[in-house]
Design a protein around this motif. Structure first.
Motif, short mmCIF file in Angstrom:
data_model
loop_
_atom_site.label_atom_id
_atom_site.label_comp_id
_atom_site.label_asym_id
_atom_site.label_seq_id
_atom_site.Cartn_x
_atom_site.Cartn_y
_atom_site.Cartn_z
N UNK A 1 0.83 -1.10 -0.09
CA UNK A 1 0.12 0.14 0.02
C UNK A 1 0.87 1.44 -0.06
N UNK A 2 1.90 1.31 0.82
CA UNK A 2 2.71 2.53 0.87
C UNK A 2 3.88 2.46 -0.15
N UNK A 3 4.02 1.46 -1.03
CA UNK A 3 5.23 1.09 -1.87
C UNK A 3 6.51 1.40 -1.41
N UNK A 4 6.80 0.72 -0.37
CA UNK A 4 7.81 0.75 0.64
C UNK A 4 8.90 -0.01 -0.55
N UNK A 5 10.16 0.52 -0.70
CA UNK A 5 11.38 -0.14 -1.22
C UNK A 5 12.09 -0.88 -0.19
N UNK A 6 12.36 -2.17 -0.22
CA UNK A 6 13.35 -2.71 0.78
C UNK A 6 14.73 -3.18 0.15
N UNK A 7 15.63 -2.77 1.17
CA UNK A 7 17.10 -3.37 0.75
C UNK A 7 17.25 -4.70 1.94
N UNK A 8 17.45 -5.88 1.43
CA UNK A 8 17.55 -6.89 2.49
C UNK A 8 18.60 -7.27 2.57
N UNK A 9 19.47 -7.20 3.64
CA UNK A 9 21.12 -7.44 3.90
C UNK A 9 21.04 -8.59 4.82
N UNK A 10 22.39 -9.25 4.56
CA UNK A 10 22.83 -10.34 5.47
C UNK A 10 23.83 -9.74 6.56
N UNK A 11 23.47 -9.47 7.78
CA UNK A 11 24.46 -8.92 8.58
C UNK A 11 25.69 -9.83 9.14
N UNK A 12 25.23 -11.04 8.91
CA UNK A 12 26.80 -11.69 8.99
C UNK A 12 27.90 -11.57 7.85
N UNK A 13 27.38 -11.78 6.62
CA UNK A 13 28.25 -11.83 5.52
C UNK A 13 28.63 -10.31 4.84
N UNK A 14 27.70 -9.45 5.65
CA UNK A 14 27.66 -7.89 5.23
C UNK A 14 27.38 -7.64 3.48
N UNK A 15 26.31 -8.36 3.23
CA UNK A 15 26.19 -8.41 1.87
C UNK A 15 24.66 -8.28 1.48
N UNK A 16 24.19 -7.80 0.64
CA UNK A 16 23.06 -7.52 0.19
C UNK A 16 22.27 -8.72 -0.57
N UNK A 17 21.20 -9.16 -0.17
CA UNK A 17 20.62 -10.34 -0.47
C UNK A 17 19.30 -10.00 -1.48
N UNK A 18 18.80 -9.00 -1.51
CA UNK A 18 17.83 -8.65 -2.10
C UNK A 18 17.40 -7.20 -2.20
N UNK A 19 16.90 -6.77 -3.37
CA UNK A 19 16.21 -5.32 -3.61
C UNK A 19 14.76 -5.78 -3.84
N UNK A 20 13.90 -4.96 -3.17
CA UNK A 20 12.43 -5.03 -3.59
C UNK A 20 11.75 -3.90 -3.62
N UNK A 21 11.54 -3.67 -4.95
CA UNK A 21 10.99 -2.50 -5.53
C UNK A 21 9.40 -2.39 -5.36
#
Length: 137
Positions: free
Chosen positions: A117-137
């Motif tokens: 509903x709010x069209x929130x974009x997400x950046x999903x990250x793995x804190x253990x490996x310091x990597x971005x796992x997914x971008x959600x638009x």
């Protein structure tokens, strides 16, 4: 100056690993009478030589109430997005959250409805490996 979230440097490192340049840390929005600070402003040149700039708000969801954390995060996200929109800025806003929170709390249908509903974009990250796992638009 705002206090940094627990995963601030983790997300910063993940973005750098992913080819992003840190433009501002933190990123001041607003004007001299109304200042707010997003965690990061990052930039990247894509295949078409176009530069993309994003503002990133990092959230841990480490408090006892994930709902309270969500309310705060969505409020910050909406405020930053509104300021940028009314400045005619092309900068997009993303909410950075840990993978575990995305896989658990963010899968609840109420949270999913809110994101849609709010069209929130997400950046999903793995804190253990310091990597971005997914971008959600």
């Amino acid at each position: 100056m705002p206090r940094r979230d627990l995963y601030h440097d983790t997300v910063r490192n993940a973005l750098i690993k992913d080819g992003w340049t840190i433009a501002r840390d933190p990123f001041m929005l607003g004007d001299p009478t109304f200042r707010v600070y997003a965690d990061l402003c990052v930039a990247k040149t894509v295949d078409t030589d176009e530069q993309i700039t994003l503002t990133i708000e990092v959230k841990v969801f480490g408090a006892a109430s994930h709902v309270t954390e969500l309310e705060k995060a969505v409020g910050q996200y909406a405020l930053y997005r509104s300021i940028l929109k009314h400045e005619d800025s092309p900068i997009q806003t993303y909410l950075a959250i840990p993978t575990k929170i995305y896989q658990t709390f963010f899968q609840h249908y109420i949270v999913q409805n809110l994101i849609q509903d709010e069209q929130i974009r997400l950046l999903i990250f793995n804190p253990d490996t310091e990597t971005i796992e997914q971008w959600k638009d």
